[in-house]
Design an enzyme around this catalytic site. Structure first.
Site, PDB file in Angstrom:
ATOM      1  N   GLY A  43     -18.520  -9.502  36.119  1.00 21.16           N
ATOM      2  CA  GLY A  43     -17.725 -10.285  35.175  1.00 21.16           C
ATOM      3  C   GLY A  43     -16.372 -10.744  35.698  1.00 21.16           C
ATOM      4  N   ASP A  99     -12.958  -8.074  33.828  1.00 23.10           N
ATOM      5  CA  ASP A  99     -12.936  -9.256  32.962  1.00 23.10           C
ATOM      6  C   ASP A  99     -12.347  -8.939  31.590  1.00 23.10           C
ATOM      7  OD1 ASP A  99     -15.114  -7.647  32.260  1.00 23.10           O
ATOM      8  OD2 ASP A  99     -16.592  -9.262  32.271  1.00 23.10           O
ATOM      9  N   ASP A 102     -12.888  -3.613  26.410  1.00 26.79           N
ATOM     10  CA  ASP A 102     -13.520  -3.588  25.087  1.00 26.79           C
ATOM     11  C   ASP A 102     -13.468  -2.154  24.554  1.00 26.79           C
ATOM     12  OD1 ASP A 102     -15.023  -4.244  22.846  1.00 26.79           O
ATOM     13  OD2 ASP A 102     -16.934  -4.222  23.896  1.00 26.79           O
ATOM     14  N   LYS A 130      -9.519  -6.759  23.977  1.00 20.99           N
ATOM     15  CA  LYS A 130      -9.830  -6.885  22.541  1.00 20.99           C
ATOM     16  C   LYS A 130      -8.915  -5.986  21.732  1.00 20.99           C
ATOM     17  CE  LYS A 130     -14.650  -8.211  22.978  1.00 20.99           C
ATOM     18  NZ  LYS A 130     -16.056  -7.904  22.690  1.00 20.99           N
ATOM     19  N   PHE A 151     -17.425 -11.468  20.213  1.00 13.80           N
ATOM     20  CA  PHE A 151     -18.141 -11.515  21.486  1.00 13.80           C
ATOM     21  C   PHE A 151     -17.893 -12.853  22.168  1.00 13.80           C
ATOM     22  CE2 PHE A 151     -21.495 -11.497  24.587  1.00 13.80           C
ATOM     23  CZ  PHE A 151     -21.398 -10.193  25.049  1.00 13.80           C
ATOM     24  N   VAL A 152     -17.325 -12.798  23.361  1.00  6.09           N
ATOM     25  CA  VAL A 152     -16.963 -14.027  24.085  1.00  6.09           C
ATOM     26  C   VAL A 152     -17.759 -14.148  25.381  1.00  6.09           C
ATOM     27  CG1 VAL A 152     -14.627 -14.160  23.131  1.00  6.09           C
ATOM     28  CG2 VAL A 152     -15.015 -12.840  25.207  1.00  6.09           C
TER      29      VAL A 152
HETATM   30  P1  IMP Z   1     -16.205  -1.593  27.813  1.00  4.31           P
HETATM   31  O1  IMP Z   1     -16.772  -0.581  28.758  1.00  4.31           O
HETATM   32  O2  IMP Z   1     -16.801  -1.534  26.438  1.00  4.31           O
HETATM   33  O3  IMP Z   1     -14.685  -1.656  27.782  1.00  4.31           O
HETATM   34  O4  IMP Z   1     -16.714  -2.999  28.273  1.00  4.31           O
HETATM   35  C1  IMP Z   1     -16.461  -3.530  29.474  1.00  4.31           C
HETATM   36  C2  IMP Z   1     -17.575  -4.462  29.880  1.00  4.31           C
HETATM   37  O5  IMP Z   1     -18.427  -4.862  28.780  1.00  4.31           O
HETATM   38  C3  IMP Z   1     -16.947  -5.723  30.391  1.00  4.31           C
HETATM   39  O6  IMP Z   1     -16.679  -5.615  31.776  1.00  4.31           O
HETATM   40  C4  IMP Z   1     -17.974  -6.756  30.055  1.00  4.31           C
HETATM   41  O7  IMP Z   1     -18.918  -6.875  31.097  1.00  4.31           O
HETATM   42  C5  IMP Z   1     -18.684  -6.239  28.817  1.00  4.31           C
HETATM   43  N1  IMP Z   1     -18.147  -6.870  27.587  1.00  4.31           N
HETATM   44  C6  IMP Z   1     -17.386  -6.289  26.634  1.00  4.31           C
HETATM   45  N2  IMP Z   1     -17.057  -7.175  25.667  1.00  4.31           N
HETATM   46  C7  IMP Z   1     -17.623  -8.352  26.034  1.00  4.31           C
HETATM   47  C8  IMP Z   1     -17.652  -9.672  25.437  1.00  4.31           C
HETATM   48  O8  IMP Z   1     -17.080  -9.970  24.391  1.00  4.31           O
HETATM   49  N3  IMP Z   1     -18.375 -10.595  26.129  1.00  4.31           N
HETATM   50  C9  IMP Z   1     -19.018 -10.345  27.298  1.00  4.31           C
HETATM   51  N4  IMP Z   1     -19.010  -9.148  27.878  1.00  4.31           N
HETATM   52  C10 IMP Z   1     -18.325  -8.155  27.256  1.00  4.31           C
END
Ligand code: IMP
Ligand code: MG
Length: 194
Positions: A43, A99, A102, A130, A151-152
């Site tokens: 990403g 990227d 979340d 986020k 979700f983007v």
């Molecule tokens: P986390 O581990 O939940 O913080 O998420 C990190 C990973 O989830 C990011 O590096 C993205 O690849 C994916 N991700 C989280 N939210 C989004 C979104 O809104 N769109 C696309 N990918 C996301």
């Protein structure tokens, strides 16, 4: 592809303008140190390449490939590293690039893994963060844009590996998410690349 996007949040010029500011800040902060950048694939690819070209400092670059098991658009919390070896970042000033922040599972896992190699410092830089309660206590030192919990896709970010090549960041139409989410059997059987 464009018709799947509900609205554009940040177009190319807006992203590049913000990257100029972030790069200037990072350049000032690391002017007396050699930076070791660890980018999390896939990403962060566009973000990494556009940001690093704006940082006129000597730096080293390595990438980590990480997989998490997704159900629908959620990360399960299991973060699996595709490389067995931890990058050798002993005594280095590390900047992790991703990227989007979340739930925080990915960045917390990457940070913990890199800490085992005893770097001098670690900071985190993300294009997007986020606004939400995170599952893991992790924060970013450099943030491009804060966004609502939607979700983007685009500019490196995917939904089921698609849309990464859009030149902007946009919100995916809800109907598409819902339609895909109803087909759990397909989604849960796949390991998704971050
Ligand atoms: P986390 O581990 O939940 O913080 O998420 C990190 C990973 O989830 C990011 O590096 C993205 O690849 C994916 N991700 C989280 N939210 C989004 C979104 O809104 N769109 C696309 N990918 C996301
Ligand atoms: Mg992803």
């Amino acid at each position: 592809m464009q018709s799947d996007i509900e609205r554009v949040l940040f177009d190319g010029p807006a992203i590049h303008k913000r990257l100029e500011e972030m790069a200037a800040q990072i350049t000032a902060d690391y002017s007396d140190r050699e930076l070791t950048v660890i980018a999390i694939l896939t990403g962060s690819l566009m973000f990494m390449s556009d940001l690093l070209r704006r940082i006129p400092l000597p730096l080293k670059l390595d990438c980590l490939s990480v997989v998490s098991y997704h159900g629908k658009t959620q990360t399960s919390g299991d973060v699996i590293f595709k490389q067995l070896a931890v990058p050798d970042v002993a005594d280095q000033d590390v900047l992790i690039l991703d990227d989007i922040l979340d739930t925080g599972y990915t960045l917390a896992a990457v940070r913990e893994k890199l800490e085992t190699a005893k770097p001098r410092s670690i900071r985190v830089c993300v294009l997007l963060s986020k606004r939400k309660q995170r599952a893991r206590d992790v924060d970013a030192d450099y943030i491009g844009f804060k966004i609502d919990d939607e979700f983007v896709v685009g500019y490196g970010l995917d939904f089921m590996e698609r849309y990464r090549n859009l030149p902007y960041v946009g919100v995916l139409r809800k109907e598409l998410l819902e339609r895909m989410a109803s087909d759990d059997s397909v989604m849960l059987s796949q390991a998704k690349h971050l």
